[in-house]
Design a protein around this motif. Structure first.
Motif, PDB file in Angstrom:
ATOM      1  N   GLU A 151      11.155  -6.514  -9.433  1.00 59.13           N
ATOM      2  CA  GLU A 151      10.815  -7.293 -10.624  1.00 59.13           C
ATOM      3  C   GLU A 151       9.318  -7.602 -10.640  1.00 59.13           C
ATOM      4  OE1 GLU A 151      12.934  -7.733 -12.976  1.00 59.13           O
ATOM      5  OE2 GLU A 151      11.462  -8.856 -14.193  1.00 59.13           O
ATOM      6  N   HIS A 152       8.813  -8.069  -9.497  1.00 58.16           N
ATOM      7  CA  HIS A 152       7.375  -8.327  -9.344  1.00 58.16           C
ATOM      8  C   HIS A 152       6.894  -7.637  -8.089  1.00 58.16           C
ATOM      9  CE1 HIS A 152       7.749 -11.381 -12.416  1.00 58.16           C
ATOM     10  NE2 HIS A 152       8.775 -11.879 -11.755  1.00 58.16           N
ATOM     11  N   LEU A 153       5.643  -7.269  -8.069  1.00 59.69           N
ATOM     12  CA  LEU A 153       5.080  -6.694  -6.848  1.00 59.69           C
ATOM     13  C   LEU A 153       4.695  -7.842  -5.914  1.00 59.69           C
ATOM     14  CD1 LEU A 153       4.075  -4.052  -5.476  1.00 59.69           C
ATOM     15  CD2 LEU A 153       1.821  -4.625  -6.401  1.00 59.69           C
ATOM     16  N   PRO A 154       5.306  -7.925  -4.733  1.00 61.75           N
ATOM     17  CA  PRO A 154       4.934  -9.001  -3.797  1.00 61.75           C
ATOM     18  C   PRO A 154       3.464  -8.861  -3.399  1.00 61.75           C
ATOM     19  CG  PRO A 154       6.959  -7.884  -3.102  1.00 61.75           C
ATOM     20  CD  PRO A 154       6.367  -7.055  -4.197  1.00 61.75           C
ATOM     21  N   GLU A 155       2.855  -9.987  -3.067  1.00 60.82           N
ATOM     22  CA  GLU A 155       1.441  -9.937  -2.673  1.00 60.82           C
ATOM     23  C   GLU A 155       1.244  -9.327  -1.299  1.00 60.82           C
ATOM     24  OE1 GLU A 155      -1.112 -13.483  -3.012  1.00 60.82           O
ATOM     25  OE2 GLU A 155      -0.025 -13.854  -4.896  1.00 60.82           O
ATOM     26  N   ARG A 156       2.130  -9.733  -0.364  1.00 61.62           N
ATOM     27  CA  ARG A 156       1.998  -9.263   1.024  1.00 61.62           C
ATOM     28  C   ARG A 156       3.279  -8.530   1.406  1.00 61.62           C
ATOM     29  NH1 ARG A 156       1.620 -14.932   3.722  1.00 61.62           N
ATOM     30  NH2 ARG A 156       3.458 -15.018   2.388  1.00 61.62           N
ATOM     31  N   ILE A 157       3.147  -7.250   1.690  1.00 64.66           N
ATOM     32  CA  ILE A 157       4.340  -6.454   2.007  1.00 64.66           C
ATOM     33  C   ILE A 157       4.186  -5.819   3.376  1.00 64.66           C
ATOM     34  CG2 ILE A 157       5.847  -4.562   1.238  1.00 64.66           C
ATOM     35  CD1 ILE A 157       4.689  -4.780  -1.507  1.00 64.66           C
ATOM     36  N   ALA A 158       5.236  -5.907   4.188  1.00 64.26           N
ATOM     37  CA  ALA A 158       5.300  -5.110   5.410  1.00 64.26           C
ATOM     38  C   ALA A 158       6.092  -3.853   5.098  1.00 64.26           C
ATOM     39  CB  ALA A 158       5.979  -5.886   6.531  1.00 64.26           C
ATOM     40  N   VAL A 159       5.530  -2.720   5.457  1.00 65.15           N
ATOM     41  CA  VAL A 159       6.253  -1.456   5.312  1.00 65.15           C
ATOM     42  C   VAL A 159       6.584  -0.981   6.714  1.00 65.15           C
ATOM     43  CG1 VAL A 159       6.108   0.939   4.562  1.00 65.15           C
ATOM     44  CG2 VAL A 159       5.130  -0.865   3.129  1.00 65.15           C
ATOM     45  N   VAL A 160       7.854  -0.884   7.025  1.00 63.50           N
ATOM     46  CA  VAL A 160       8.258  -0.507   8.380  1.00 63.50           C
ATOM     47  C   VAL A 160       8.647   0.967   8.391  1.00 63.50           C
ATOM     48  CG1 VAL A 160       9.712  -1.105  10.353  1.00 63.50           C
ATOM     49  CG2 VAL A 160       9.184  -2.843   8.629  1.00 63.50           C
ATOM     50  N   GLY A 161       7.970   1.732   9.224  1.00 60.69           N
ATOM     51  CA  GLY A 161       8.272   3.160   9.319  1.00 60.69           C
ATOM     52  C   GLY A 161       7.012   3.978   9.462  1.00 60.69           C
ATOM     53  N   GLY A 162       7.163   5.210   9.929  1.00 62.69           N
ATOM     54  CA  GLY A 162       5.988   6.040  10.176  1.00 62.69           C
ATOM     55  C   GLY A 162       6.115   7.436   9.610  1.00 62.69           C
ATOM     56  N   GLY A 163       7.022   7.604   8.647  1.00 60.43           N
ATOM     57  CA  GLY A 163       7.210   8.929   8.057  1.00 60.43           C
ATOM     58  C   GLY A 163       6.772   8.953   6.607  1.00 60.43           C
ATOM     59  N   VAL A 164       7.285   9.937   5.867  1.00 59.05           N
ATOM     60  CA  VAL A 164       6.820  10.188   4.506  1.00 59.05           C
ATOM     61  C   VAL A 164       7.102   9.012   3.567  1.00 59.05           C
ATOM     62  CG1 VAL A 164       8.930  11.539   4.080  1.00 59.05           C
ATOM     63  CG2 VAL A 164       7.000  11.755   2.529  1.00 59.05           C
ATOM     64  N   VAL A 165       8.279   8.405   3.671  1.00 59.81           N
ATOM     65  CA  VAL A 165       8.619   7.326   2.733  1.00 59.81           C
ATOM     66  C   VAL A 165       7.715   6.133   2.957  1.00 59.81           C
ATOM     67  CG1 VAL A 165      10.427   5.762   1.959  1.00 59.81           C
ATOM     68  CG2 VAL A 165      11.006   8.131   2.519  1.00 59.81           C
ATOM     69  N   ALA A 166       7.541   5.748   4.206  1.00 59.61           N
ATOM     70  CA  ALA A 166       6.663   4.617   4.524  1.00 59.61           C
ATOM     71  C   ALA A 166       5.227   4.912   4.095  1.00 59.61           C
ATOM     72  CB  ALA A 166       6.726   4.328   6.023  1.00 59.61           C
ATOM     73  N   ALA A 167       4.785   6.146   4.311  1.00 56.57           N
ATOM     74  CA  ALA A 167       3.395   6.515   3.973  1.00 56.57           C
ATOM     75  C   ALA A 167       3.183   6.500   2.467  1.00 56.57           C
ATOM     76  CB  ALA A 167       3.074   7.894   4.540  1.00 56.57           C
ATOM     77  N   GLU A 168       4.155   7.009   1.709  1.00 62.73           N
ATOM     78  CA  GLU A 168       3.976   7.048   0.260  1.00 62.73           C
ATOM     79  C   GLU A 168       4.002   5.643  -0.341  1.00 62.73           C
ATOM     80  OE1 GLU A 168       5.422  11.660  -0.591  1.00 62.73           O
ATOM     81  OE2 GLU A 168       6.512  10.052  -1.602  1.00 62.73           O
ATOM     82  N   PHE A 169       4.914   4.809   0.139  1.00 65.12           N
ATOM     83  CA  PHE A 169       4.980   3.464  -0.448  1.00 65.12           C
ATOM     84  C   PHE A 169       3.813   2.583   0.000  1.00 65.12           C
ATOM     85  CE2 PHE A 169       9.315   4.563  -1.688  1.00 65.12           C
ATOM     86  CZ  PHE A 169       9.296   4.072  -2.985  1.00 65.12           C
ATOM     87  N   SER A 170       3.296   2.806   1.194  1.00 64.69           N
ATOM     88  CA  SER A 170       2.099   2.060   1.610  1.00 64.69           C
ATOM     89  C   SER A 170       0.949   2.372   0.657  1.00 64.69           C
ATOM     90  CB  SER A 170       1.717   2.432   3.039  1.00 64.69           C
ATOM     91  OG  SER A 170       2.698   1.983   3.944  1.00 64.69           O
TER      92      SER A 170
END
Lengths: 476, 476
Positions: B172-191
């Protein structure tokens, strides 16, 4: 014809033009006494100093800014984006000029067997050149890579506010209102650059733009280009009057156009006249190019003149750096082969058979093509089919929200070989390569799409889908 | 195992999963009574609804904004550029959701021979499925294309502020501070997406990022990515505490991290467990995937179960849409061939031999690779060489002012075949294709660069130069 007083300077090899010709002195030629002759304002030829390379360094920031300006539809909002002409110019030539200068220095003093002659020369014999200062140079082998120069317009001769591509990137200030005259790659690229940098650009051409290309490509270019600058096709400048601010151009429809400056980009003239190649009887094409055979040998009365080769714009129907570079590779090989043959050794000249030739335009939009359009293929007697794949029909096209771009393929029905590929849109110069690779190696499109993966959802799916369409079409 | 009360519904073919499997019902199968089974939140599979396609629609505007923010070095100045999360989200799903819905509608009522079952199913026999509501479906042929789902972290189970890629784009809203957990393609693209949209992103991974890729690629990704978001590799979350604002994560180095939300992207689990394929005795790999043979036939005790095929994430070592699509083409062919063989006709199953498999990451930077790294090639017994071509060594690299990006090639010395290609940098997913094409058709690199033109000064000159280097290297 030799000047009677000057002592004759003898060389094994003279190379005229330090563009692609400058790559010829390789280790295999270390035993030769070589002169490299160039009277250019800069050393290293047009591509490095005033052509392909620096233009792309301007294209990139102009693209960035234009993409952001257009990105409202993608959800991007921006207060203001602007480009600093002087900063970009200084960055570009701060990089280019030292490369050119160190190239010159190396040629002047870097190798004992090579001399650099920074003078205008004219042929005064088939193996003899006389320089502007009266030096007489002779060589068994001569390579003519003297290039081409911007064509001048009679109604608007070059001057301070009427410039060619040679000066187009080195302007002190970016004029506010610029007329760009021409309908080919140079005019298209500079219209995109100047408008990207914020100038008000009017592109004028006496016919449609890109008349030599596939009709749909030319039409789409005009349509999309018009969103960023004014395009007036099918119009000529009948009168040009200098004003306090710049120029008042009177056009063939009786309208007038006020501009601060004019870029004239109406083609390039081969430098054969300046080298006086007609005077010594070499053959020329109608447009003034030197005539060469398949071995890049210069012709006289239809027969090769021994020891004299040509390459690049001065002899090629394609005024393209990648063509000039390949010509140079063929010439380098044939210089050695010819010398071996002369010594009675077993050697053969190499034919220049590489093809097809890609042609790319880094404007907005970008264009990349090779080979024939459907009408051209049919006129040449091919049984050919044509298909069209829109970017918008692929996931990548969705990401771009693209509604303009496409790839057309012309394929020979029987062999399945690609006769022509015509792409307009983002990244087209890169997207062309898999098609070019297949066509260059005579690979049929049958099985080409399904014989390899195409990573999803990359832009290459446009190519994959065009190939699948074509494969279906030739089976009908 | 069949429920005793429900009447058995008989089909010729049941397809489980409306992702790539949904492309199987072609005109050649019109004579079959087909059921398509899918219990997905959206119709059409992960790629369309929560994967490759919508992510790229977010990647593009994020790229634009990042490019402009970084463009100071190119001479671009900008007051402020921002991205409207809600506008992009609504544009993307305003396009995706209707496609998904109309696909569902068509499957539900578009063709008389096809029924749509929108329920969870479990295998209750090798050719029998029981739905959650108790329907029993049987078929001679079954295709299992049930896909995969995001893996959950024990310490951070999915919830409102701990989400997977399924929800990552529908926030709904983009959070200000996000942790992205992971080291592959999905984590890299969303980071890259989240940071491009203006969030403060911390990517956490227990090992180095992209551990499976060439070491230089992984290292450069981390270095370049770190300019746009925080990357903390080699670290685990030991504790997660919900706070008023979001989460306090305690990390394995005893530091803590305060975030508003967490994207968990630590891999995907094949949905075989949900389909109860272990219960009927089908074979599985260690990671839970269904075991299949070269014909995509599902195995039981190492032997193919007649009539049961699998495709895509549920059986493939590659969780990639282009692989699933190709699997589906092989399965479609083999369904027909198997039926012909059963009727005593002359037919053969087709092996799935296509390769190599490209793997692309649309992050910042982009990555595109196929095949082996040099250590992998050597471990596999190949006599291989490796070369590296930097973007910065080509004219296009100059235009980009690029100092990070490169292409590495691993080539077998004897055959000249490309064993691996590893590119990191702008447009790498497109630049990979000519290499992939050559490798897929077993074409040697000998003569590959010089047997075709490479338009100057396009980015493809990076590939040309890598090939020339490799050609020189294998001749040593």
């Amino acid at each position: 014809m030799t000047s009677s007083t000057a002592p004759i300077e003898e060389f094994d090899l003279i190379i005229i033009g330090a563009g692609s010709g400058n790559s010829i002195p390789a280790p295999e030629l270390k035993h030769l006494k070589i002169a490299i002759v160039d009277d250019g304002r800069w050393f290293g030829g047009t591509c490095l100093n005033a052509g392909c390379i620096p233009t792309k360094m301007f294209v990139r920031p102009a693209d960035l800014v234009r993409n952001v300006r257009e990105a409202g539809r993608l959800g991007v909002s921006t207060a203001e984006v602007s480009l600093d002409w002087a900063a970009v110019r200084d960055r570009v030539f701060g990089r280019i000029d030292p490369i050119s200068q160190s190239g010159e220095q190396y040629r002047a003093s870097g190798e004992a067997n090579i001399s650099l002659v920074r003078e205008t020369v004219r042929f005064t014999g088939m193996h003899e050149l006389t320089t502007a200062s009266g030096r007489v140079l002779r060589a068994t082998q001569i390579v003519i890579g003297g290039g081409s120069r911007p064509r001048e317009l009679e109604v608007l001769p070059f001057g301070e506010t009427v410039f060619s591509s040679d000066d187009a990137m080195r302007l002190e200030h970016l004029p506010e209102r610029i007329a760009v005259v021409g309908g080919g790659v140079v005019a298209a690229e500079f219209s995109a650059i100047y408008s990207g940098f914020g100038a008000h650009v009017t592109q004028l051409n006496r016919s449609e733009l890109f008349r030599g290309l596939d009709h749909d490509i030319a039409e789409t270019f005009t349509e999309v280009g018009s969103r960023n600058w004014q395009i007036r096709a099918g119009i000529e400048i009948t009168e040009a009057k200098q004003t306090a601010a710049g120029w008042t151009l009177t056009l063939s429809d009786s309208s007038t156009l006020e501009v601060d400056a004019v870029l004239v980009a109406v083609g390039r003239v081969p430098n054969s006249d300046r080298l006086a190649t007609p005077e010594v009887g070499f053959d020329h094409e109608e447009d003034g190019r030197l005539s060469v055979d398949a071995y890049q040998q210069v012709l006289k009365n239809g027969k090769p003149v021994g020891g004299v080769f040509a390459l690049g714009d001065i002899s090629s129907p394609h005024q393209l750096k990648h063509v000039a570079n390949h010509d140079a590779r063929v010439v380098a090989r044939n210089l050695l082969a010819e010398a071996r043959i002369a010594r009675g050794e077993d050697a053969q000249l190499t034919e220049n058979t590489l093809g097809p030739v890609p042609y790319t335009v880094f404007s907005a939009p970008e264009i990349a093509v090779f080979g024939m359009s459907l009408p051209e293929a049919q006129a040449a007697g091919y049984k050919a089919i044509e298909v069209r794949q829109d970017y918008g029909g692929t996931a990548w096209g969705w990401a771009l929200e693209d509604e303009d771009s496409f790839c057309k393929l012309v394929v020979e029905r029987g062999s399945g070989v690609i006769l022509g590929a015509h792409i307009i849109g983002p990244d087209s110069p890169i997207l062309l390569q898999p098609l070019l690779q297949a066509a260059s190696f005579g690979q049929s499109i049958r099985g080409l799409a399904r014989g390899q993966y195409w990573p999803h959802p990359a832009a290459t799916e446009i190519i994959e889908n065009a190939l699948l369409q074509a494969e279906e079409e030739i089976q009908k």
